[in-house]
Each structure stands twice: as structure tokens, then as C-alpha cells.
Write a protein that holds these residues in place. Sequence first.
Motif, mmCIF file in Angstrom:
data_model
loop_
_atom_site.group_PDB
_atom_site.id
_atom_site.type_symbol
_atom_site.label_atom_id
_atom_site.label_comp_id
_atom_site.label_asym_id
_atom_site.label_seq_id
_atom_site.Cartn_x
_atom_site.Cartn_y
_atom_site.Cartn_z
ATOM 1 N N SER A 127 0.776 -0.807 0.361
ATOM 2 C CA SER A 127 0.289 0.198 -0.254
ATOM 3 C C SER A 127 1.276 1.723 -0.300
ATOM 4 O O SER A 127 2.113 1.740 0.207
ATOM 5 C CB SER A 127 -1.029 0.443 1.338
ATOM 6 N N GLU A 128 0.358 2.246 -0.588
ATOM 7 C CA GLU A 128 0.806 3.719 -0.791
ATOM 8 C C GLU A 128 1.244 4.081 1.112
ATOM 9 O O GLU A 128 2.522 4.627 1.071
ATOM 10 C CB GLU A 128 0.439 4.865 -1.216
ATOM 11 N N MET A 129 0.670 4.083 1.689
ATOM 12 C CA MET A 129 0.938 4.150 3.269
ATOM 13 C C MET A 129 2.450 3.300 3.895
ATOM 14 O O MET A 129 2.892 3.843 4.467
ATOM 15 C CB MET A 129 -0.092 3.593 4.299
ATOM 16 N N ALA A 130 2.083 2.105 3.676
ATOM 17 C CA ALA A 130 3.273 1.302 3.884
ATOM 18 C C ALA A 130 4.694 1.580 3.232
ATOM 19 O O ALA A 130 6.057 1.878 3.214
ATOM 20 C CB ALA A 130 2.719 -0.143 3.316
ATOM 21 N N MET A 131 4.577 1.575 1.860
ATOM 22 C CA MET A 131 5.494 2.547 1.445
ATOM 23 C C MET A 131 5.874 4.047 1.916
ATOM 24 O O MET A 131 7.457 4.156 1.586
ATOM 25 C CB MET A 131 4.882 2.824 -0.007
ATOM 26 N N HIS A 132 4.887 4.208 2.226
ATOM 27 C CA HIS A 132 5.527 5.692 2.526
ATOM 28 C C HIS A 132 6.298 5.705 3.976
ATOM 29 O O HIS A 132 8.036 6.719 4.178
ATOM 30 C CB HIS A 132 4.037 7.234 3.238
ATOM 31 N N PHE A 133 5.947 5.043 4.541
ATOM 32 C CA PHE A 133 6.944 4.917 6.082
ATOM 33 C C PHE A 133 7.778 3.655 5.504
ATOM 34 O O PHE A 133 8.707 4.140 6.420
ATOM 35 C CB PHE A 133 5.867 3.919 7.256
ATOM 36 N N ILE A 134 8.178 2.634 4.795
ATOM 37 C CA ILE A 134 9.186 2.551 4.691
ATOM 38 C C ILE A 134 10.129 3.169 4.011
ATOM 39 O O ILE A 134 11.978 3.257 4.118
ATOM 40 C CB ILE A 134 9.259 0.854 3.335
ATOM 41 N N GLU A 135 9.620 4.529 3.443
ATOM 42 C CA GLU A 135 10.808 5.029 2.795
ATOM 43 C C GLU A 135 11.027 5.892 4.061
ATOM 44 O O GLU A 135 12.200 6.778 4.408
ATOM 45 C CB GLU A 135 9.927 5.887 2.093
ATOM 46 N N ARG A 136 10.339 6.481 4.977
ATOM 47 C CA ARG A 136 10.618 6.996 6.098
ATOM 48 C C ARG A 136 11.470 6.488 7.182
ATOM 49 O O ARG A 136 12.768 6.994 7.346
ATOM 50 C CB ARG A 136 9.009 7.315 7.027
ATOM 51 N N TYR A 137 11.671 5.676 7.133
ATOM 52 C CA TYR A 137 12.435 4.520 8.258
ATOM 53 C C TYR A 137 13.557 4.170 7.264
ATOM 54 O O TYR A 137 14.534 3.221 7.935
ATOM 55 C CB TYR A 137 12.047 3.071 9.310
ATOM 56 N N ASN A 138 13.789 5.018 6.450
ATOM 57 C CA ASN A 138 15.622 4.405 5.432
ATOM 58 C C ASN A 138 16.238 2.509 5.386
ATOM 59 O O ASN A 138 16.541 2.569 4.901
ATOM 60 C CB ASN A 138 16.295 4.872 5.356
ATOM 61 N N MET A 139 14.548 2.390 4.551
ATOM 62 C CA MET A 139 14.566 1.285 3.971
ATOM 63 C C MET A 139 14.715 0.341 2.522
ATOM 64 O O MET A 139 13.563 0.846 2.394
ATOM 65 C CB MET A 139 13.237 -0.234 4.771
ATOM 66 N N MET A 140 15.015 -0.777 2.038
ATOM 67 C CA MET A 140 14.975 -0.916 0.657
ATOM 68 C C MET A 140 13.965 -1.485 0.698
ATOM 69 O O MET A 140 13.312 -3.033 0.838
ATOM 70 C CB MET A 140 16.286 -0.773 0.002
ATOM 71 N N CYS A 141 13.587 -1.444 -0.356
ATOM 72 C CA CYS A 141 11.593 -2.228 -1.073
ATOM 73 C C CYS A 141 12.162 -2.669 -1.920
ATOM 74 O O CYS A 141 12.189 -2.625 -2.951
ATOM 75 C CB CYS A 141 10.492 -2.112 -0.438
ATOM 76 N N VAL A 142 11.414 -4.326 -2.240
ATOM 77 C CA VAL A 142 11.029 -5.077 -3.315
ATOM 78 C C VAL A 142 10.524 -5.703 -3.338
ATOM 79 O O VAL A 142 9.563 -6.281 -2.692
ATOM 80 C CB VAL A 142 12.549 -6.137 -3.571
ATOM 81 N N LYS A 143 9.192 -5.841 -4.030
ATOM 82 C CA LYS A 143 8.342 -6.709 -4.762
ATOM 83 C C LYS A 143 8.832 -8.372 -5.548
ATOM 84 O O LYS A 143 9.343 -7.434 -6.859
ATOM 85 C CB LYS A 143 7.171 -5.627 -5.302
#
Length: 574
Positions: A311-327
Motif C-alpha cells: 500500500s501507499e501508506m506502507a511505502m511511505h513509512f518504509i521510505e521514512r525509516y530508510n529501508m529498501m523494498c523489493v516486490k
Amino acid sequence: MASMALNSAAGLSGMLKDGHQSLTGLDAATLRNITAAKELSRIITTSLGPNGMNKLVVNHLEKITVTSDCASIVKELEIEHPAAKMLSLAATMQDDECGDATNLTVSFAGQLLSATEELLRSGLHTSEIIAGYKKAGEKLAELLPTLTTQQVVVRGEAGKVNVEGDLTKLSTAIKPVLIAKHFGCDDVLAPLVAKACLATASSGRSGISISPDSVRVTKILGGRMEESQVIYGFVTLRGAETVLNQATNAKITVFACGMEASGTEAKGTVLMKDAADLMGYNKSEETKMEEIIKSIADTGTKVVVSGGTISEMAMHFIERYNMMCVKINSKWELRRLCAATGANALVRLGPATPDEMGYADEVKVTEIGGRPVTIFRQLDEQEQSESDSAETTPSSCKLATILLRASTTNVLMDLERAVDDGVHACKQLCRDGRLVPGAGASEMELAVQIRKYADSCPGLDQYAIRSFGKALEFVPRILAENAGLDAAVVLAGLSAAHANGNAMAGVDIEGGLNGSSLSSTNEDGTTVGILNDNAVVDILSTKLSAFRLAIDAALTVLKVDQIIMSKPARAGGR
């Protein structure tokens, strides 16, 4: 409903249901089976060797396959005849076990059945032919190991593989396997396959073992074959979902589920009286998602992998806590990633325990052929201290990926099949590293020895043994024909060379143009090449398995004296 009534005058027709078919006798059953098996063998035989011809197969789904690989051809062919199916099953078994010599399995079985047809017409009984073939097969299994010229020994010490000493050995041994699938790819792919296999090899009490599942293949269209490379780790053909696209010494948390707020199973109604209620509702959802993402970040996770929607909300907080996300949408790729990093895929959205988390020395998004790819790379202690770690081979890693490049899809598929066969060849070499002469030399020597053995055998089965030896000559004959040489002259030259004690003499598929070969010319100008210093080698265990399966398939077909087919079922089961 079962019936006890039997019309004895009707024979077999009175016992079975109406609509059945029964074929009995030499012409009706045995020779028909032999003809069907010979037709399949005739299709496959012309694809033998480096100069083998490709087959273009269009299946019922209109999928086009262009290849000379026997296992792929019989897989795409819709074979209905049961005798021909036995040969295709033998090829499938050979491909699953050894990965190579599937063409030899089908072609040799067809040659044996072709020789059987001549013996049957000469008056020999089927039991005499079967007895002769069994004796010849036992003699072949006894003679073939005596032709061993060299042995590849992959050593392991203290749980690690001796990469420097074994890389050249494996590369040289698997070149004939690769060149038989795609001519000209051996110099490029052999070192890559050897590096990937040695990197993922494990050392135990029984020696070195290689798992084919630990070597994966990723294909990217475009570029040249020489641009192919080995990546020690996992590769996925998509970029990162976040702005951050690189992490080192990364702890990885893998989720098999999506990263979004879960919905309730029952329907509900939320009554909001003013704007404050709406803001409070959204705020509670944001607070809960931030709490989950923060707990994940607090575990030291640098990379988050999701197998579902984010979700966009989860992506927002992943970016805030400086983590890399792969789908990663594919569950198969998710399993391979877990195997490469040592992670466990979580089905709950929350922080992972230390045992459930994976690790990669480097996670990086790069562009190859205009396409973004994400690489999860594993390094060892020695490589971490070097400036360019990608150029060295780690002593051990859980998974290696061979990234293939080619100009067309068909070439990529051919290279993938070649790599798969090369990996299985490395697996066989770790079990039994003995090598025998290739280029038809082993088959020609066996043919000479088995014919001598037939002369010493009393009884009518000696004719079957002699036909068995003659059938072995098909390998050098087909290699010569596919190379554009005069097969009769090549066989005569090879027979003379092996009769004089040169067990290494094989077919020169380049037409005798090498300085180390003995060249002769027919009166019509046909060039014949016979390699005296034959450097081509085949894996002993693979060749033994191919001969064994071919003999078993041929004998199974020969033992059938009656074919009984029930009435085909109608559509809808009526």
C-alpha cells in the motif's frame, strides 16, 4: 454390470467389450511396435552431435520450439503410440538423471530395433534376440570402463571446494556437453557453469556434491552471448519499489503476504459525524501501520521483500525509516530468494525474529540490457576485502545465478538448456569423474570388441550380439553425415584405426582440416577426417546410463507379442 456369459466361439471378442482392438503376431504387433519406435528414432537421430539439425515443433498451444535437444523435442511431441512412448520415457529418465545423452538413448534404441527387424525376418526367435542383446549389454558395461582415459577429481577440504584447481578440470570436461546443444557456446558457457557449480558445491563425508537447484538461470534478451555472467546470489528481473536502491551488509525480512492494512471478513458500517472523526479514523490507521514498519526497522532490517501488494501508506513509512523494498510476485522466486539468503517467508505482517531474517552482503539495483534488475549477492570474507568482488569465485554460497544474454528468444532457450545439461554433467562428475573418448571413438571401439565377442559365442544369439555391435557404429556414422562427410569412408577408416589398436580415433567434424588429423580424399573429392589425437571426452556414468536405458527400452518393446486396446471413451464420459 458384470456378466458371466461367454461366447467361446467368439474367442477374445467374446470376452471383451464391443469396440476393442486386438493385434497379435509378428507382423501385427511386434513389427508395428518396431516401426513406430524407428520413426521416433529417425526424427531424433539427425540432431545428434554439434552439427545436428534443429527441429521446429509447434505444439497444440501453437508454441514454437526450435531446438536439437532430444528431451525438449520428445516433450513437445504428442506421441500416442505406446511403443514410441517407451523410448520417450527413457529419454525423459536420462534427462532427469544425467541431463545429457538423451539423443543417444533414443537413437541407439531405434538402431537396436531396426537390427531386430532384420533378425526376425532372417528366422531368429524373439527370445534368442533378447538373450543376445542382454549378453551384449553386459559385455558393454564391462568394456566401457576400461576405455577410461582420464579422471576428474573434485576435492574438498574443511568444507570448502578447491576452486582454483577444479575450475579448469570441470570446464574442459563439460565442453562437449555444451557444444552438443549449441555449437560455439562452449568457450563462453563452460567457465560460467563450472564457476557456478563450484560456488554452490558442498563438501561432506561422501565427497563433493552439487545440487542443480542451486544454480539458476536468468535470461535477458539483447546483447551478445559473450556478455553472459555469473552472479553469486539471487537475481530478480525488476527494480526496487523505493528510492533507496542499494544496501550493504543487509538484513532481509521476507513477507509472503502483502504489506497493507488487513480488511475484516464481515461487512461493517462506520458512522462519522464530523471532520474530526474522519481525521481520527485515518490517523489510527496510519499510527498502526507506522508502528508495524517501525518494529520491522528496529530489528535492523535494511531490505524488505514482499510477495503481495504494498500500500501507499506502507511505502511511505518504509521510505521514512530508510529501508529498501523489493516486490516479487512469483512464489517460486520468493522461495529461491529465501534459499539464497537464509530467510523464512512470513505470512504475518510484523517484525521477524533473528532466525527468520535473511542476510546478503550486497543488495543492489542495476541496469542490464535496458532492464532494471535487483541482485542479492553473497560474498565471503576474502572477497569483502577486495575492491572488485564480482570478478572472483566464492568458495561457497547457497545459490548462484547465470545471467544469459542473446539476440533472440530461441537462442536464449537453447543456451538455457545447454546450461542445465552442463550443471547436471558437473553433478555426474562429482559422483564419478571418469572420462572416456568422445567423437564416436568409444562406440567404435565397443563395436569392434563386441563383434569379436560374438565370434566366440556359440548358439544363435551370436547373430544378435553381432547386430548389437553393428548398431553401435551409428554414432560415428551420424556424426560424419551431419558434418557433411562420406560416412562409409569414415567408418572404414575408423574400423582400420581401431583394429590397429588406436582406441582414441574419432570423427573430425571439421572435415579433417586440423593439422593433427589424418586426411584422405575419395575419388569424387569427398573429404574424410579421422582424429588420431582425440581430445574430445564424454562422461562415463552418463554414457553408461544412456546405453542401459536404451537397451531396457528396446527389450521392453521386443517382449510385446500382443496389443489389446479398449474402446476409446467418448466426450463427457459416456
